[in-house]
Design a protein around this motif. Sequence first.
Motif, PDB file in Angstrom:
ATOM      1  N   GLU A   6       0.828  -1.197   0.000  1.00  0.00           N
ATOM      2  CA  GLU A   6       0.000   0.000   0.000  1.00  0.00           C
ATOM      3  C   GLU A   6       0.867   1.254   0.000  1.00  0.00           C
ATOM      4  O   GLU A   6       1.974   1.244   0.545  1.00  0.00           O
ATOM      5  N   SER A   7       0.338   2.312  -0.561  1.00  0.00           N
ATOM      6  CA  SER A   7       1.000   3.610  -0.537  1.00  0.00           C
ATOM      7  C   SER A   7      -0.060   4.699  -0.660  1.00  0.00           C
ATOM      8  O   SER A   7      -1.219   4.417  -0.961  1.00  0.00           O
ATOM      9  N   THR A 107      -0.951   1.390   5.380  1.00  0.00           N
ATOM     10  CA  THR A 107      -0.482   2.761   5.205  1.00  0.00           C
ATOM     11  C   THR A 107      -1.292   3.657   6.131  1.00  0.00           C
ATOM     12  O   THR A 107      -2.511   3.504   6.249  1.00  0.00           O
TER      13      THR A 107
END
Length: 113
Positions: A6-7, A107
């Motif tokens: 994830e980002s 994240t």
Amino acid sequence: QVQLVESGGGLVQPGGSLRLSCAASGSFISPYGMAWYRQAPGKPREVVAGITRADSTNYADSVKGRFTISRDNAKNTAYLQMNSLTPEDPAVYFCKLDVPGAWGQGTQVTVSS
């Protein structure tokens, strides 16, 4: 073995927007459903949004109309567009592929003025 990364998390003011990405490797996402979950401190992990392999979507009542889940099978990536963020939205957000054990590392999303 599938890996999900994830980002896109970060700090945003109330009313702001963020777009989270979930990039998959080790498996194609196209045959599977995907979902976004979140977990705030001291609370259980809860599902936020899901998308089937046929692109049918569903949302938790708390985010309906504000969040949009989508997927780009060509990029092997899922997204969560989050608009009108409120102080109730901060959490670690995780993506999940509908395969046993396929979780990302999460994240952090922070909403603060």
